[in-house]
Design a protein around this motif. Structure first.
Motif, PDB file in Angstrom:
ATOM      1  N   TYR A 121       0.843  -1.212   0.000  1.00  0.00           N
ATOM      2  CA  TYR A 121       0.000   0.000   0.000  1.00  0.00           C
ATOM      3  C   TYR A 121       0.873   1.255   0.000  1.00  0.00           C
ATOM      4  O   TYR A 121       0.616   2.205  -0.747  1.00  0.00           O
ATOM      5  N   LEU A 122       1.913   1.253   0.836  1.00  0.00           N
ATOM      6  CA  LEU A 122       2.803   2.418   0.886  1.00  0.00           C
ATOM      7  C   LEU A 122       3.527   2.612  -0.445  1.00  0.00           C
ATOM      8  O   LEU A 122       3.767   3.745  -0.868  1.00  0.00           O
ATOM      9  N   PHE A 123       3.873   1.491  -1.109  1.00  0.00           N
ATOM     10  CA  PHE A 123       4.530   1.587  -2.413  1.00  0.00           C
ATOM     11  C   PHE A 123       3.614   2.280  -3.424  1.00  0.00           C
ATOM     12  O   PHE A 123       4.034   3.218  -4.128  1.00  0.00           O
ATOM     13  N   PHE A 124       2.362   1.813  -3.520  1.00  0.00           N
ATOM     14  CA  PHE A 124       1.438   2.423  -4.486  1.00  0.00           C
ATOM     15  C   PHE A 124       1.115   3.871  -4.106  1.00  0.00           C
ATOM     16  O   PHE A 124       0.974   4.728  -4.980  1.00  0.00           O
ATOM     17  N   TYR A 125       1.008   4.128  -2.815  1.00  0.00           N
ATOM     18  CA  TYR A 125       0.732   5.516  -2.391  1.00  0.00           C
ATOM     19  C   TYR A 125       1.900   6.423  -2.768  1.00  0.00           C
ATOM     20  O   TYR A 125       1.710   7.522  -3.300  1.00  0.00           O
ATOM     21  N   GLY A 126       3.136   5.969  -2.488  1.00  0.00           N
ATOM     22  CA  GLY A 126       4.303   6.780  -2.820  1.00  0.00           C
ATOM     23  C   GLY A 126       4.456   6.970  -4.319  1.00  0.00           C
ATOM     24  O   GLY A 126       4.807   8.063  -4.787  1.00  0.00           O
ATOM     25  N   ALA A 127       4.190   5.905  -5.093  1.00  0.00           N
ATOM     26  CA  ALA A 127       4.303   6.013  -6.546  1.00  0.00           C
ATOM     27  C   ALA A 127       3.286   7.010  -7.099  1.00  0.00           C
ATOM     28  O   ALA A 127       3.604   7.807  -7.997  1.00  0.00           O
ATOM     29  N   THR A 128       2.069   6.986  -6.557  1.00  0.00           N
ATOM     30  CA  THR A 128       1.052   7.945  -7.005  1.00  0.00           C
ATOM     31  C   THR A 128       1.435   9.365  -6.636  1.00  0.00           C
ATOM     32  O   THR A 128       1.264  10.306  -7.426  1.00  0.00           O
ATOM     33  N   ALA A 129       1.976   9.539  -5.418  1.00  0.00           N
ATOM     34  CA  ALA A 129       2.387  10.881  -4.983  1.00  0.00           C
ATOM     35  C   ALA A 129       3.533  11.419  -5.840  1.00  0.00           C
ATOM     36  O   ALA A 129       3.628  12.628  -6.080  1.00  0.00           O
ATOM     37  N   LEU A 130       4.406  10.522  -6.320  1.00  0.00           N
ATOM     38  CA  LEU A 130       5.532  10.941  -7.148  1.00  0.00           C
ATOM     39  C   LEU A 130       5.159  11.071  -8.621  1.00  0.00           C
ATOM     40  O   LEU A 130       6.007  11.440  -9.444  1.00  0.00           O
ATOM     41  N   GLY A 131       3.923  10.727  -8.954  1.00  0.00           N
ATOM     42  CA  GLY A 131       3.473  10.880 -10.339  1.00  0.00           C
ATOM     43  C   GLY A 131       3.860   9.738 -11.250  1.00  0.00           C
ATOM     44  O   GLY A 131       3.891   9.916 -12.472  1.00  0.00           O
ATOM     45  N   LEU A 132       4.159   8.552 -10.688  1.00  0.00           N
ATOM     46  CA  LEU A 132       4.488   7.391 -11.531  1.00  0.00           C
ATOM     47  C   LEU A 132       3.182   6.768 -12.025  1.00  0.00           C
ATOM     48  O   LEU A 132       2.547   5.976 -11.345  1.00  0.00           O
ATOM     49  N   THR A 133       2.779   7.172 -13.220  1.00  0.00           N
ATOM     50  CA  THR A 133       1.485   6.733 -13.731  1.00  0.00           C
ATOM     51  C   THR A 133       1.441   5.231 -14.003  1.00  0.00           C
ATOM     52  O   THR A 133       0.369   4.643 -14.049  1.00  0.00           O
ATOM     53  N   ARG A 134       2.589   4.618 -14.222  1.00  0.00           N
ATOM     54  CA  ARG A 134       2.598   3.169 -14.454  1.00  0.00           C
ATOM     55  C   ARG A 134       2.185   2.389 -13.206  1.00  0.00           C
ATOM     56  O   ARG A 134       1.792   1.222 -13.298  1.00  0.00           O
ATOM     57  N   CYS A 135       2.291   3.003 -12.054  1.00  0.00           N
ATOM     58  CA  CYS A 135       1.887   2.345 -10.805  1.00  0.00           C
ATOM     59  C   CYS A 135       0.584   2.913 -10.271  1.00  0.00           C
ATOM     60  O   CYS A 135       0.270   2.722  -9.093  1.00  0.00           O
ATOM     61  N   ASN A 136      -0.152   3.617 -11.112  1.00  0.00           N
ATOM     62  CA  ASN A 136      -1.439   4.173 -10.686  1.00  0.00           C
ATOM     63  C   ASN A 136      -2.494   3.069 -10.752  1.00  0.00           C
ATOM     64  O   ASN A 136      -3.089   2.817 -11.792  1.00  0.00           O
ATOM     65  N   ALA A 137      -2.706   2.380  -9.615  1.00  0.00           N
ATOM     66  CA  ALA A 137      -3.633   1.247  -9.557  1.00  0.00           C
ATOM     67  C   ALA A 137      -4.503   1.402  -8.310  1.00  0.00           C
ATOM     68  O   ALA A 137      -4.232   0.789  -7.269  1.00  0.00           O
ATOM     69  N   PRO A 138      -5.541   2.242  -8.387  1.00  0.00           N
ATOM     70  CA  PRO A 138      -6.330   2.535  -7.175  1.00  0.00           C
ATOM     71  C   PRO A 138      -7.045   1.320  -6.595  1.00  0.00           C
ATOM     72  O   PRO A 138      -7.134   1.187  -5.364  1.00  0.00           O
ATOM     73  N   ILE A 139      -7.543   0.427  -7.457  1.00  0.00           N
ATOM     74  CA  ILE A 139      -8.243  -0.756  -6.933  1.00  0.00           C
ATOM     75  C   ILE A 139      -7.254  -1.662  -6.188  1.00  0.00           C
ATOM     76  O   ILE A 139      -7.522  -2.132  -5.082  1.00  0.00           O
ATOM     77  N   THR A 140      -6.100  -1.887  -6.797  1.00  0.00           N
ATOM     78  CA  THR A 140      -5.080  -2.726  -6.151  1.00  0.00           C
ATOM     79  C   THR A 140      -4.602  -2.085  -4.853  1.00  0.00           C
ATOM     80  O   THR A 140      -4.417  -2.770  -3.846  1.00  0.00           O
ATOM     81  N   GLN A 141      -4.414  -0.770  -4.887  1.00  0.00           N
ATOM     82  CA  GLN A 141      -3.955  -0.063  -3.684  1.00  0.00           C
ATOM     83  C   GLN A 141      -4.953  -0.218  -2.544  1.00  0.00           C
ATOM     84  O   GLN A 141      -4.572  -0.490  -1.396  1.00  0.00           O
ATOM     85  N   ALA A 142      -6.237  -0.070  -2.850  1.00  0.00           N
ATOM     86  CA  ALA A 142      -7.255  -0.218  -1.803  1.00  0.00           C
ATOM     87  C   ALA A 142      -7.298  -1.649  -1.266  1.00  0.00           C
ATOM     88  O   ALA A 142      -7.401  -1.873  -0.046  1.00  0.00           O
ATOM     89  N   LEU A 143      -7.166  -2.621  -2.177  1.00  0.00           N
ATOM     90  CA  LEU A 143      -7.242  -4.015  -1.726  1.00  0.00           C
ATOM     91  C   LEU A 143      -6.018  -4.437  -0.920  1.00  0.00           C
ATOM     92  O   LEU A 143      -6.108  -5.339  -0.088  1.00  0.00           O
ATOM     93  N   THR A 144      -4.866  -3.794  -1.159  1.00  0.00           N
ATOM     94  CA  THR A 144      -3.706  -4.097  -0.318  1.00  0.00           C
ATOM     95  C   THR A 144      -3.980  -3.736   1.133  1.00  0.00           C
ATOM     96  O   THR A 144      -3.646  -4.494   2.055  1.00  0.00           O
ATOM     97  N   MET A 145      -4.597  -2.570   1.336  1.00  0.00           N
ATOM     98  CA  MET A 145      -4.901  -2.174   2.714  1.00  0.00           C
ATOM     99  C   MET A 145      -6.005  -3.048   3.321  1.00  0.00           C
ATOM    100  O   MET A 145      -5.953  -3.400   4.505  1.00  0.00           O
ATOM    101  N   VAL A 146      -7.005  -3.426   2.518  1.00  0.00           N
ATOM    102  CA  VAL A 146      -8.052  -4.330   3.017  1.00  0.00           C
ATOM    103  C   VAL A 146      -7.443  -5.667   3.444  1.00  0.00           C
ATOM    104  O   VAL A 146      -7.753  -6.205   4.523  1.00  0.00           O
ATOM    105  N   THR A 147      -6.547  -6.206   2.607  1.00  0.00           N
ATOM    106  CA  THR A 147      -5.909  -7.485   2.934  1.00  0.00           C
ATOM    107  C   THR A 147      -5.023  -7.357   4.170  1.00  0.00           C
ATOM    108  O   THR A 147      -5.031  -8.233   5.050  1.00  0.00           O
ATOM    109  N   ALA A 148      -4.251  -6.269   4.237  1.00  0.00           N
ATOM    110  CA  ALA A 148      -3.343  -6.083   5.380  1.00  0.00           C
ATOM    111  C   ALA A 148      -4.117  -5.998   6.692  1.00  0.00           C
ATOM    112  O   ALA A 148      -3.770  -6.669   7.681  1.00  0.00           O
ATOM    113  N   LEU A 149      -5.169  -5.209   6.718  1.00  0.00           N
ATOM    114  CA  LEU A 149      -5.903  -5.037   7.974  1.00  0.00           C
ATOM    115  C   LEU A 149      -6.847  -6.204   8.250  1.00  0.00           C
ATOM    116  O   LEU A 149      -7.171  -6.457   9.417  1.00  0.00           O
ATOM    117  N   SER A 150      -7.277  -6.922   7.236  1.00  0.00           N
ATOM    118  CA  SER A 150      -8.063  -8.137   7.483  1.00  0.00           C
ATOM    119  C   SER A 150      -7.200  -9.195   8.171  1.00  0.00           C
ATOM    120  O   SER A 150      -7.628  -9.835   9.149  1.00  0.00           O
TER     121      SER A 150
END
Length: 340
Positions: free
Chosen positions: A204-233
């Motif tokens: 989740y931190l990887f995708f968040y940091g990549a989005t903040a840095l403007g790396l469009t190749r790592c712009n995956a909002p669904i995957t980013q959300a599911l990483t946090m769901v999986t981590a906290l589940s």
């Protein structure tokens, strides 16, 4: 609507729309924006569903006719489909070179890459089954996920990132099923939950940091959300397990430290409402399990205990919802100040 058609003609005159794409562009310009968006979403969904069903059909066909096919026939079928997917990607990417310069996201070319990713897995499984390499099952999914990494990076496609994340989680689960390990105060049973939670939290931190840095190749909002769901589940499962057992207080303390870290990061550093809400309801679930174990031990009348437990859940859930609503307002206000 006429303004939109005029805009399309201006784009055509400026060379931004190819001549062969003009009938389609004018047709889309004559429709309402909502209709166009729905049509595009339905087309994308049908395309993804078609690729998934085709890949599943090939794998099932191969498995069902395993005894009837020779070694040459099996490899010829899978490798032919690999070539077809590769040529399809090249062909669609060439067609989309002007309209989609970067080629990222849910495009026809990247749907071909999705099919290619399934054929890579089929080929790896075919090699393992044919030559009996003796590898453990987790190695198949781990190697498969490594092969998907360049495809996900090339396409910037959310579905490919999601598949990569799924394969990594399957690899971790199978690895600890094959080679169970314990570390510090984590036992054999609960250590995989900790690893899954930490790995997905870092993702989740990887995708968040990549989005903040403007790396469009790592712009995956669904995957980013599911990483946090999986981590906290996984973390909540771990916490509930410890709350019901309570034989190792150090393990239970780890849960609270982990949840506090996620809370501080979400509230004060990242200012993200989604992980903040998840960690709040994780704490509610774990505290409810802990309270239930305390209330029902030696209780003579379970009805009153259920009533008390229900009032606790309603009370803390309401408080958390109200507080999260206020936090959302604060986050939006801070974001508006930054944009101003």
């Amino acid at each position: 609507m006429s303004n939109l058609r005029e805009q399309v003609w201006r784009w055509y005159e400026q060379g931004k729309i190819a001549a062969e794409e003009m009938p389609k562009a004018l047709k889309l310009a004559g429709q309402s924006q909502a209709d166009v968006e729905w049509q595009q979403k339905i087309e994308q969904l049908l395309l993804w569903l078609g690729v998934l069903l085709l890949a599943a059909g090939v794998i099932i066909f191969l498995a069902f006719n395993w005894q009837d096919f020779g070694k040459f026939g099996k490899f010829a079928l899978v490798q032919a489909l690999l070539l077809i997917c590769s040529f399809s990607y090249t062909w669609f990417r060439w067609q989309e070179r002007d309209s989609l310069v970067d080629g990222l996201g849910a495009t026809k070319a990247n749907s071909a890459l999705l099919g290619l990713s399934f054929m890579i897995g089929a080929l790896l499984a075919l090699v393992g089954q044919t030559y009996q390499t003796g590898a453990d099952p987790w190695q198949l999914f781990a190697i498969w996920s490594l092969c998907l990494l360049p495809l996900a990076w090339l396409s910037g496609f959310d579905l490919l990132w999601l598949k990569l994340l799924l394969l990594l989680n399957v690899s971790v689960v199978l690895y600890f099923s094959t080679w169970p390990q314990a570390l510090w105060w984590f036992g054999f049973d609960i250590f995989p939950l900790v690893v899954i939670s930490v790995c997905n939290g870092l993702s989740y931190l990887f995708f968040y940091g990549a989005t903040a840095l403007g790396l469009t190749r790592c712009n995956a909002p669904i995957t980013q959300a599911l990483t946090m769901v999986t981590a906290l589940s996984a973390l909540t499962w771990y916490g509930c397990w410890q709350a019901a057992d309570m034989t190792n207080k150090a393990s239970f303390t780890f849960y609270w430290l982990y949840a506090l870290t996620v809370f501080i990061l979400s509230r004060f550093v990242l200012q993200q409402l989604f992980p903040l809400a998840l960690v709040c309801f994780s704490v509610i679930a774990v505290s409810t399990v802990w309270l239930a174990t305390k209330l029902f031990v030696g209780a003579n009348n379970g009805v009153y205990m259920f009533l008390l437990l229900s009032l606790y859940v309603i009370g803390v859930t309401t408080m958390a919802s109200v507080w999260l609503t206020k936090a959302r307002g604060l986050f939006h206000g801070a974001q508006a100040d930054q944009e101003a």
